[in-house]
Design an enzyme around this catalytic site. Structure first.
Site, PDB file in Angstrom:
ATOM      1  N   TYR A  53       0.852  -1.198   0.000  1.00 31.59           N
ATOM      2  CA  TYR A  53       0.000   0.000   0.000  1.00 31.59           C
ATOM      3  C   TYR A  53       0.879   1.236   0.000  1.00 31.59           C
ATOM      4  CZ  TYR A  53      -5.001  -0.557   0.172  1.00 31.59           C
ATOM      5  OH  TYR A  53      -6.310  -0.748  -0.188  1.00 31.59           O
ATOM      6  N   GLU A  55      -0.581   4.807  -0.422  1.00 31.24           N
ATOM      7  CA  GLU A  55      -1.410   5.998  -0.668  1.00 31.24           C
ATOM      8  C   GLU A  55      -0.577   7.254  -0.457  1.00 31.24           C
ATOM      9  OE1 GLU A  55      -4.365   4.210   1.774  1.00 31.24           O
ATOM     10  OE2 GLU A  55      -5.972   4.956   0.480  1.00 31.24           O
ATOM     11  N   THR A 225      -3.662   6.174 -21.906  1.00 27.30           N
ATOM     12  CA  THR A 225      -3.452   4.851 -21.336  1.00 27.30           C
ATOM     13  C   THR A 225      -2.004   4.495 -21.656  1.00 27.30           C
ATOM     14  OG1 THR A 225      -4.284   3.868 -23.369  1.00 27.30           O
ATOM     15  CG2 THR A 225      -5.823   4.043 -21.531  1.00 27.30           C
TER      16      THR A 225
END
Ligand code: DSN
Length: 415
Positions: A53, A55, A225
């Site tokens: 993780y 963030e 993308t």
């Protein structure tokens, strides 16, 4: 990649992946938005980074243990900035749709007006389609194509910009085969008090190497993308002017996303490194050369190639002139039976529903990655024409399938 443990743990998923690998190896991939990543990108995406993780942004995280993740994400950012000459880059969007949503959320309020190209004319779902949040949240006005040439109608864009006063103009397409004049769009927008979002998802590889004009110097926001012509992992990215850096970063996280997919960001970093190498420019030039050869061969067989040809990696074939009764859906299914993968697509002045459509979209990035060149494109045009002219003939489908298998064996994938 060693998948023995997957086989032991979950044989159903193992088998599905094994079958998909065979499908990718044994089919001609002509979907314009697909490609094959390098084994190095594949390894990065399948790495331990999926466990973490992170963030926040490099050096500003909400979790401990991010020192190596920071290095990965910073490399991705630095390489993307170098590749596109961008002032600021956010590599966290999970997809192109997320990237577009984050730009909208950064600079628009619900009810604000956007001026865009509709999906029916080659645009994208996220450019104001009524069933997408972009169409639900914002007041959408569409510019279209010039009648007769089917090219983007910049005069109409200007007229609408003057009359409607949009806050944002989006430019970019999923099914448009001609070069886009980003400088002109920026001039139209800026002289009417609007900003520009250029969505280069399809043509990012061409833009990166200078074989298509870049919107980066002209437009406030550029989204893409990373998995189409750019040949990286499935994901998105936003580039913007430095003055918007903070609002864009805040709009991605915490605005529209939580934890970034750092394994995918690692794959993006590898893809950008590959794209900075000289051979990537040769690859992009070959994509364009192959598309021109394929379009030329289809035209020579009497097909209507929308706009009369292509400047980029794709083309739209309007089937109505040669095979009036064959829908895009029928064509897609018949080609699939012979191991040729395409997608049905609506065409300008469409008379059928999008579920049937009157055209197919063909693109050359994936077959070019396999090493195919102009000679093979002529062969592919032959095979497509053969199928479309014998829609229900099983023996023709079988002959074409054999030819496709031979071509695929000659140009194998590295996995
Ligand atoms: N769905 C993609 C394409 O095929 O063009 C665009 O997001």
């Amino acid at each position: 990649m060693n998948t023995k443990r997957l086989q032991e743990t979950d044989v159903e998923i193992f088998n599905a992946i094994a079958m998909e690998k065979i499908r990718q190896n044994e089919h001609l991939e002509l979907i314009a938005s697909e490609n094959f990543v390098s084994p190095a990108v594949m390894e990065a995406v399948g790495s331990v980074l999926t466990n973490k993780y992170a963030e926040g942004y490099p050096k500003r995280r909400y979790y401990g243990g991010c020192e190596h993740i920071d290095a990965v994400e910073q490399l991705a950012i630095d390489r993307a900035r170098q590749l596109f000459g961008a002032e600021h880059v956010n590599v966290q969007p999970h997809s192109g749709s997320q990237a577009n949503a984050a730009v909208y959320a950064a600079v628009l309020r619900p009810g604000d007006k956007i001026l865009t190209l509709s999906i029916e004319n080659g645009g994208h779902l996220t450019h104001g389609h009524p069933k997408n949040s972009s169409g639900m949240l914002y007041d959408v006005v569409h510019y279209g194509l010039v009648n007769g040439t089917d090219r983007i109608d910049y005069d109409q864009m200007r007229d609408l910009a003057e009359r409607e006063h949009p806050r944002l103009i989006t430019i970019g397409a999923s099914a448009y085969s001609r070069a886009i004049d980003f400088e002109l769009v920026a001039e139209i927008a800026h002289s009417n008090g609007a900003m520009v979002l250029a969505d280069i998802a399809h043509i990012a590889g061409l833009v990166a190497v200078g074989l298509h004009g870049s919107p980066v110097p002209h437009c406030e926001f550029v989204t893409t993308t990373t998995h189409k012509t750019l040949r990286g992992p499935r994901g998105g990215m936003i580039m913007c002017k430095e003055k918007f850096a903070q609002i864009i970063d805040a709009s991605v996280f915490p605005g529209t996303q939580g934890g970034p997919l750092e394994h995918v960001i690692a794959g993006k970093a590898v893809c950008f490194l590959e794209a900075l190498r000289p051979e990537f420019k040769q690859y992009q030039a070959q994509i364009i050369g192959n598309a021109a050869a394929l379009a030329g061969a289809m035209l020579a067989r009497g097909y209507h190639v929308v706009t009369g040809g292509t400047d980029n990696h794709l083309m739209l074939i309007d089937l109505r002139t040669v095979h009036g009764n064959v829908t895009g859906k029928d064509a897609q299914v018949a080609l699939e039976r012979a191991n040729v993968t395409t997608n049905k697509n609506t065409v300008p002045h469409e008379t059928r529903s999008p579920f049937l459509a009157s055209g197919i979209r063909l693109g050359t990035p994936a077959v070019t990655t396999r090493g195919m060149r102009e000679k093979e494109m002529l062969k592919i045009a032959d095979l497509i024409a053969m199928i479309l002219s014998h829609m229900d003939d099983e023996s023709v489908a079988e002959d074409v399938r054999k030819e496709v298998l031979r071509l695929c064996a000659e140009f194998p994938l590295p996995y």
